[in-house]
Design a protein around this motif. Structure first.
Motif, PDB file in Angstrom:
ATOM      1  N   TYR A 269     -18.359  10.532  69.255  1.00 36.03           N
ATOM      2  CA  TYR A 269     -19.778  10.868  69.135  1.00 36.03           C
ATOM      3  C   TYR A 269     -20.555   9.849  68.299  1.00 36.03           C
ATOM      4  CZ  TYR A 269     -17.941  12.871  64.777  1.00 36.03           C
ATOM      5  OH  TYR A 269     -17.289  13.057  63.578  1.00 36.03           O
ATOM      6  N   GLU A 270     -19.951   8.713  68.002  1.00 32.10           N
ATOM      7  CA  GLU A 270     -20.713   7.652  67.344  1.00 32.10           C
ATOM      8  C   GLU A 270     -22.001   7.388  68.140  1.00 32.10           C
ATOM      9  OE1 GLU A 270     -20.199   2.972  65.934  1.00 32.10           O
ATOM     10  OE2 GLU A 270     -18.846   3.822  67.430  1.00 32.10           O
ATOM     11  N   SER A 271     -23.057   7.053  67.458  1.00 28.64           N
ATOM     12  CA  SER A 271     -24.330   6.802  68.140  1.00 28.64           C
ATOM     13  C   SER A 271     -24.196   5.702  69.187  1.00 28.64           C
ATOM     14  CB  SER A 271     -25.400   6.397  67.114  1.00 28.64           C
ATOM     15  OG  SER A 271     -25.634   7.444  66.195  1.00 28.64           O
ATOM     16  N   TYR A 272     -24.700   5.973  70.389  1.00 25.71           N
ATOM     17  CA  TYR A 272     -24.699   5.017  71.504  1.00 25.71           C
ATOM     18  C   TYR A 272     -23.306   4.419  71.718  1.00 25.71           C
ATOM     19  CZ  TYR A 272     -29.679   5.554  70.662  1.00 25.71           C
ATOM     20  OH  TYR A 272     -30.931   6.090  70.465  1.00 25.71           O
ATOM     21  N   ALA A 337     -24.943  18.132  68.604  1.00 20.88           N
ATOM     22  CA  ALA A 337     -25.165  17.003  69.515  1.00 20.88           C
ATOM     23  C   ALA A 337     -26.170  17.343  70.614  1.00 20.88           C
ATOM     24  CB  ALA A 337     -23.843  16.572  70.134  1.00 20.88           C
ATOM     25  N   LEU A 338     -26.483  18.616  70.766  1.00 20.44           N
ATOM     26  CA  LEU A 338     -27.435  19.052  71.787  1.00 20.44           C
ATOM     27  C   LEU A 338     -28.859  19.172  71.248  1.00 20.44           C
ATOM     28  CD1 LEU A 338     -25.245  21.790  73.542  1.00 20.44           C
ATOM     29  CD2 LEU A 338     -25.762  19.482  74.373  1.00 20.44           C
ATOM     30  N   LEU A 342     -32.027  14.127  69.492  1.00 19.63           N
ATOM     31  CA  LEU A 342     -30.977  13.119  69.651  1.00 19.63           C
ATOM     32  C   LEU A 342     -31.012  12.439  71.015  1.00 19.63           C
ATOM     33  CD1 LEU A 342     -27.952  14.883  67.901  1.00 19.63           C
ATOM     34  CD2 LEU A 342     -29.361  13.020  67.027  1.00 19.63           C
ATOM     35  N   GLY A 343     -31.492  13.154  72.015  1.00 16.53           N
ATOM     36  CA  GLY A 343     -31.547  12.561  73.355  1.00 16.53           C
ATOM     37  C   GLY A 343     -30.178  12.092  73.807  1.00 16.53           C
ATOM     38  N   GLU A 344     -30.087  10.820  74.269  1.00 15.42           N
ATOM     39  CA  GLU A 344     -28.834  10.273  74.758  1.00 15.42           C
ATOM     40  C   GLU A 344     -28.033   9.562  73.668  1.00 15.42           C
ATOM     41  OE1 GLU A 344     -30.121   7.634  77.838  1.00 15.42           O
ATOM     42  OE2 GLU A 344     -30.977   6.155  76.456  1.00 15.42           O
ATOM     43  N   LYS A 345     -28.494   9.664  72.440  1.00 17.51           N
ATOM     44  CA  LYS A 345     -27.853   8.961  71.330  1.00 17.51           C
ATOM     45  C   LYS A 345     -26.441   9.463  71.057  1.00 17.51           C
ATOM     46  CE  LYS A 345     -28.700   7.885  66.425  1.00 17.51           C
ATOM     47  NZ  LYS A 345     -29.647   8.064  65.298  1.00 17.51           N
ATOM     48  N   THR A 346     -26.244  10.764  71.106  1.00 16.71           N
ATOM     49  CA  THR A 346     -24.960  11.364  70.737  1.00 16.71           C
ATOM     50  C   THR A 346     -24.407  12.158  71.908  1.00 16.71           C
ATOM     51  OG1 THR A 346     -25.694  11.564  68.434  1.00 16.71           O
ATOM     52  CG2 THR A 346     -23.774  12.854  69.086  1.00 16.71           C
ATOM     53  N   HIS A 382     -26.666  26.219  69.488  1.00 18.57           N
ATOM     54  CA  HIS A 382     -26.813  26.128  70.942  1.00 18.57           C
ATOM     55  C   HIS A 382     -25.708  26.909  71.671  1.00 18.57           C
ATOM     56  CE1 HIS A 382     -29.981  23.067  70.597  1.00 18.57           C
ATOM     57  NE2 HIS A 382     -29.237  22.502  69.663  1.00 18.57           N
ATOM     58  N   GLY A 383     -25.209  27.932  71.009  1.00 16.85           N
ATOM     59  CA  GLY A 383     -24.198  28.788  71.629  1.00 16.85           C
ATOM     60  C   GLY A 383     -22.810  28.168  71.731  1.00 16.85           C
ATOM     61  N   ILE A 384     -22.573  27.069  71.012  1.00 17.85           N
ATOM     62  CA  ILE A 384     -21.287  26.376  71.073  1.00 17.85           C
ATOM     63  C   ILE A 384     -20.389  26.852  69.935  1.00 17.85           C
ATOM     64  CG2 ILE A 384     -20.118  24.144  71.079  1.00 17.85           C
ATOM     65  CD1 ILE A 384     -21.963  24.687  73.500  1.00 17.85           C
TER      66      ILE A 384
END
Length: 406
Positions: A269-272, A337-338, A342-346, A382-384
């Protein structure tokens, strides 16, 4: 004469057993890692509600990593009520952690009474924007500082039933970079890397558990490049403005102290990250990414090649480093992460994708040592509920049958 001699021997035997029992109580046996690791990080300082931590353990987490600690010069001791530190009177360095030690020990005792004495508890160092190892101290000095902290007695220990063992079963190295691109911690000094390695060796020799948690780029099996800097960019034509990647800096530790590292929690999950790029831009499914990652390791004889000669200062030849699947722990981000910002970053890996990948890998004998996530405090976001979901994956009946047959 024979009867008197026999009585003396019996008395000596009883005294020896009594002495050993006292010694064993004072120095409990070290813990061993579980065969299958389900790991979670927590930022709880034992000053807050422990419900989420307890629920994660009840769900199946068997390695809990407490974040974060650091080594500081003795003269910088902080008298803050939220900080715990301890050192020998003649030491130059001490370990400091924002942890209520008395409450922590009581909590460990509560877990024992609840039936969870087997859970491994590690203490993490570093974190993003966190300090690296303090300069100027030998591995032995750092180890002594760790032991002074780890075996300390907190207030009122004699007045309540409390945890008798060492505070932690080992350490986790999570040294990373810094938001400030010019920060000195965006470059690992050779001294810092050597301190980590030597301390890891001493801890391992004394039976402690040692892990490390590199972001994906800090231990990148897809690239042979090496640098001690972690303000670099990835080769992909994607988010070149992000200048916080590394080039295998953690490989130096594995190259020199491989046998002292028990497992590696790899932060997909490092950024990008490569994982985010390949799934969001190239259309690869998340389960196929995880399968391909393990396939690549196996094809390389469970090793990775690193060009250490890119940095002559480390004085290592280019070489292949052992990185067996038995040391690999998939590292995921749970519900945070959701978050919309954060968008597509993570990248987020749904448990269904992890389940499909792990099942396929297990059926062909290529599964990692375990799985884990950052961070317990975000469970339910987010329910995770990763602890429960990942535990179900590792302990699926079909996979237990495969392991039994093999």
């Amino acid at each position: 004469m024979i009867q008197r001699r026999t009585s003396s021997i019996l008395l000596l035997f009883m005294l020896t057993n009594y002495t050993n029992s006292l010694t064993n109580k004072a120095a409990p046996l070290r813990k061993e890692l579980p065969n299958k690791i389900l790991l979670a990080y927590t930022t709880n300082k034992c000053q807050d509600d422990m419900t989420k931590v307890t629920e994660a353990i009840q769900a199946g987490v068997n390695v809990l990593i407490w974040s974060f600690a650091s080594f500081v010069p003795k003269e910088e001791e902080d008298s803050s009520a939220t900080s715990s530190s301890s050192c020998n009177s003649d030491s130059r360095v001490q370990l400091k952690a924002e942890l209520d030690v008395s409450k922590y020990k009581r909590y460990r005792e509560e877990l024992r009474h609840m039936g969870y004495p087997h859970v491994v508890h590690l203490l993490a160092f570093g974190g993003w924007n966190g300090p690296h190892v303090a300069s100027g101290y030998s591995g032995k000095e750092l180890y002594d500082a760790f032991q002074a902290f780890n075996m300390q007695q907190s207030e009122n220990d004699d007045n309540v039933e409390t945890f008798l063992g060492p505070l932690f079963d080992g350490v986790d190295w999570d040294l990373e970079g810094h938001d400030d691109i010019q920060s000195p911690t965006n470059e690992f000094t050779k001294e810092c890397l050597d301190q980590v390695g030597e301390l890891s060796r001493l801890m391992k020799e004394d039976g402690f558990i040692v892990s490390m948690a590199p972001p994906e780029s800090y231990l990148d099996i897809t690239s042979p490049k090496f640098s001690r800097r972690v303000n670099l960019t990835y080769p992909e034509p994607w988010h070149k403005e992000f200048q916080y990647h590394g080039w295998n800096v953690y490989a130096y530790i594995l190259a020199k102290w491989n046998s002292s590292i028990d497992f590696v929690f790899l932060q997909f999950y490092e950024s990008y990250s490569h994982a985010a790029y390949q799934t969001s831009q190239l259309g690869q499914s998340r389960q196929e990414f995880l399968i391909d990652y393990c396939d690549r390791l196996v094809k390389n004889q469970e090793s990775m090649y690193v060009q250490f000669e890119d940095d002559p200062s480390v004085q290592l030849p280019n070489q292949s480093i052992p990185f067996p699947l038995s040391k690999l722990v998939f590292g995921f981000a749970n519900g945070w992460a959701l978050n919309d910002d954060l968008g597509e970053k993570t990248i987020f890996f749904p448990s269904s994708s992890i389940q499909k990948a792990y099942k396929k890998l297990a059926l062909i004998g290529k599964e990692p040592r375990g799985v884990g996530f950052w961070v317990v405090e975000e469970e339910g976001s987010h329910g995770i509920h990763y602890a429960k979901e990942l535990s179900s994956i590792l302990n699926h009946e079909e996979l237990r049958m495969v392991a039994k047959e093999s």
